[in-house]
Scaffold this motif. Structure first.
Motif, PDB file in Angstrom:
ATOM      1  N   LEU A 137      52.564 -18.533  -2.965  1.00 55.32           N
ATOM      2  CA  LEU A 137      53.738 -18.620  -2.090  1.00 55.32           C
ATOM      3  C   LEU A 137      53.387 -18.342  -0.636  1.00 55.32           C
ATOM      4  O   LEU A 137      53.686 -19.145   0.255  1.00 55.32           O
ATOM      5  CB  LEU A 137      54.824 -17.653  -2.565  1.00 55.32           C
ATOM      6  CG  LEU A 137      56.102 -17.671  -1.719  1.00 55.32           C
ATOM      7  CD1 LEU A 137      56.814 -19.018  -1.828  1.00 55.32           C
ATOM      8  CD2 LEU A 137      57.047 -16.547  -2.123  1.00 55.32           C
ATOM      9  N   GLY A 141      52.309 -21.714   0.534  1.00 54.85           N
ATOM     10  CA  GLY A 141      53.673 -22.153   0.830  1.00 54.85           C
ATOM     11  C   GLY A 141      54.182 -21.733   2.190  1.00 54.85           C
ATOM     12  O   GLY A 141      55.020 -22.412   2.785  1.00 54.85           O
ATOM     13  N   VAL A 151      61.467 -23.662  -7.222  1.00 53.79           N
ATOM     14  CA  VAL A 151      60.404 -23.271  -8.145  1.00 53.79           C
ATOM     15  C   VAL A 151      60.640 -23.950  -9.484  1.00 53.79           C
ATOM     16  O   VAL A 151      61.717 -23.806 -10.079  1.00 53.79           O
ATOM     17  CB  VAL A 151      60.367 -21.739  -8.347  1.00 53.79           C
ATOM     18  CG1 VAL A 151      59.197 -21.341  -9.237  1.00 53.79           C
ATOM     19  CG2 VAL A 151      60.305 -21.016  -7.004  1.00 53.79           C
ATOM     20  N   VAL A 162      57.662 -15.629  -8.203  1.00 57.14           N
ATOM     21  CA  VAL A 162      57.687 -16.428  -6.978  1.00 57.14           C
ATOM     22  C   VAL A 162      59.071 -16.392  -6.337  1.00 57.14           C
ATOM     23  O   VAL A 162      59.220 -16.167  -5.126  1.00 57.14           O
ATOM     24  CB  VAL A 162      57.278 -17.884  -7.261  1.00 57.14           C
ATOM     25  CG1 VAL A 162      57.509 -18.763  -6.035  1.00 57.14           C
ATOM     26  CG2 VAL A 162      55.818 -17.956  -7.673  1.00 57.14           C
ATOM     27  N   PHE A 219      57.289 -24.860  -5.172  1.00 53.75           N
ATOM     28  CA  PHE A 219      56.250 -24.149  -5.935  1.00 53.75           C
ATOM     29  C   PHE A 219      56.287 -24.735  -7.338  1.00 53.75           C
ATOM     30  O   PHE A 219      57.194 -24.458  -8.121  1.00 53.75           O
ATOM     31  CB  PHE A 219      56.518 -22.645  -5.974  1.00 53.75           C
ATOM     32  CG  PHE A 219      55.322 -21.834  -6.416  1.00 53.75           C
ATOM     33  CD1 PHE A 219      54.583 -21.100  -5.506  1.00 53.75           C
ATOM     34  CD2 PHE A 219      54.933 -21.793  -7.750  1.00 53.75           C
ATOM     35  CE1 PHE A 219      53.484 -20.340  -5.899  1.00 53.75           C
ATOM     36  CE2 PHE A 219      53.841 -21.063  -8.163  1.00 53.75           C
ATOM     37  CZ  PHE A 219      53.115 -20.328  -7.225  1.00 53.75           C
ATOM     38  N   CYS A 243      50.631 -25.184  -8.441  1.00 48.12           N
ATOM     39  CA  CYS A 243      50.079 -24.022  -9.137  1.00 48.12           C
ATOM     40  C   CYS A 243      49.648 -24.369 -10.550  1.00 48.12           C
ATOM     41  O   CYS A 243      48.559 -24.004 -10.986  1.00 48.12           O
ATOM     42  CB  CYS A 243      51.121 -22.895  -9.164  1.00 48.12           C
ATOM     43  SG  CYS A 243      50.573 -21.413 -10.037  1.00 48.12           S
TER      44      CYS A 243
END
Length: 332
Positions: A137, A141, A151, A162, A219, A243
């Protein structure tokens, strides 16, 4: 001499789900610890979707696994005997180990459990799960207050952290999860502003309603169609954090590129993957921040604890059926 049970890799589950016979339970005898070594007793094992990739030998950031190798994972162990080892008898340790009730280890890569939280936190909020959420993150991010963060796989061990970290950063957070129970938990317990149940129907229209000005940070833990729907709605200068890809684990193939990838050009956005080990030197500081937020009541985490060493393969498979609620653990 110590007798122990171990789980060995017995098949490469490429292009298919993990089968019961992909892992084989054996009993073996360990030698006495050599100079500088310790005998460790495993109390808990931790589970991550990436372990299927290790079994497949697709991930090239870890050494390949051969048939007959002891299955790798993470765990909480206790030093029960030492021959001049790195840690004294009685120390509870966390780190990368193998699926074995007892093991001989020199302590390299293992760290003592932090006393501020229960030992299992070292496999969840303070382990790879927590630091992956933090690094993905904040390092990739780069959220700023006022951003809209979406997310996928939001009710999973990493995704749930997250969203809470994004709230701490002052963002509006939308989670995508499977089933009303998980969505309710995201909003009521994990502090998400909104939750979308992908099992209840198409998600793109719901995302557009909740983020009318676009998504600033994605994410993604899932890939596939859900990633495609999120990419369709990115804002200018959005950051897309890759991820995980839970959608590809059943096929064993890397997913086709998302149809909406060219939106990255139109929105001057970037999409970036990461390996959390790149920030390993920062893990101690990150863990201290996470402990502080947990103790302040700003960060909640939950653990799904199964029982019995013989159930390790079935516990791993829970990750791919969506059965787990929070970080998947097994208590020996």
């Amino acid at each position: 001499m110590t007798e122990t049970r171990q789980w060995l890799l017995n098949g490469h589950p490429r292009g298919r789900p993990i089968n019961d016979d992909d892992l084989k339970l054996v009993t073996t005898t360990l030698p006495e610890p050599g100079p500088g070594q310790m005998l460790l007793k495993t109390h808990y094992l931790g589970f991550d979707p990436a372990q299927k990739g290790w079994m497949e030998n697709i991930a090239d950031y870890v050494a390949p696994m051969a048939i007959g190798d002891v299955m790798r994972g993470s765990g909480i162990t206790e030093v029960v005997a030492s021959n001049g080892g790195k840690f004294p008898v009685g120390t509870m340790l966390s780190g990368s180990i193998v699926w074995s009730e007892y093991l001989i280890h020199d302590g390299e890569g293992l760290i003592p459990c932090m006393p501020e939280l229960p030992p299992t936190a070292m496999l969840s909020i303070l382990g790879t799960t927590g630091v992956t959420a933090y690094c993905g993150l904040f390092k990739v991010g780069e959220p700023v207050a006022g951003d809209v963060v979406v997310v996928s796989g939001a009710a999973g061990a990493t995704g749930s952290i997250v969203g809470q970290l994004a709230k701490i950063a002052g963002c509006t957070v939308i989670g995508i999860a499977g089933g009303p129970e998980k969505c309710e938990w995201l909003v009521k317990e994990a502090g998400y502003d909104h939750a979308i149940d992908y099992k209840a129907g198409p998600i793109r229209a719901q995302l557009k309603e909740l983020a009318p000005h676009g998504i600033n940070v994605i994410f993604d833990n899932v890939g596939g169609k859900i990633l495609n729907d999120m990419l369709a709605l990115i804002a200018t200068n959005a950051r897309v954090v890759i991820c995980g890809g839970i959608s590809r684990y059943e096929t064993g193939n890397l997913p086709a590129g998302p149809e909406n990838y060219f939106n990255l050009v139109f929105r001057r956005a970037r999409m970036q993957g990461f390996i959390v080990l790149d920030w390993a030197s920062e893990f101690p500081d990150i863990r201290r921040r996470l402990v502080k937020w947990v103790n302040e009541g700003r960060l909640a985490y939950r653990e799904d604890v199964q029982h019995g060493f013989e159930n390790a393969p079935a516990t791993l498979q829970r990750l791919f059926s969506g059965s787990n609620k929070g970080k998947q653990l097994l208590k020996l």
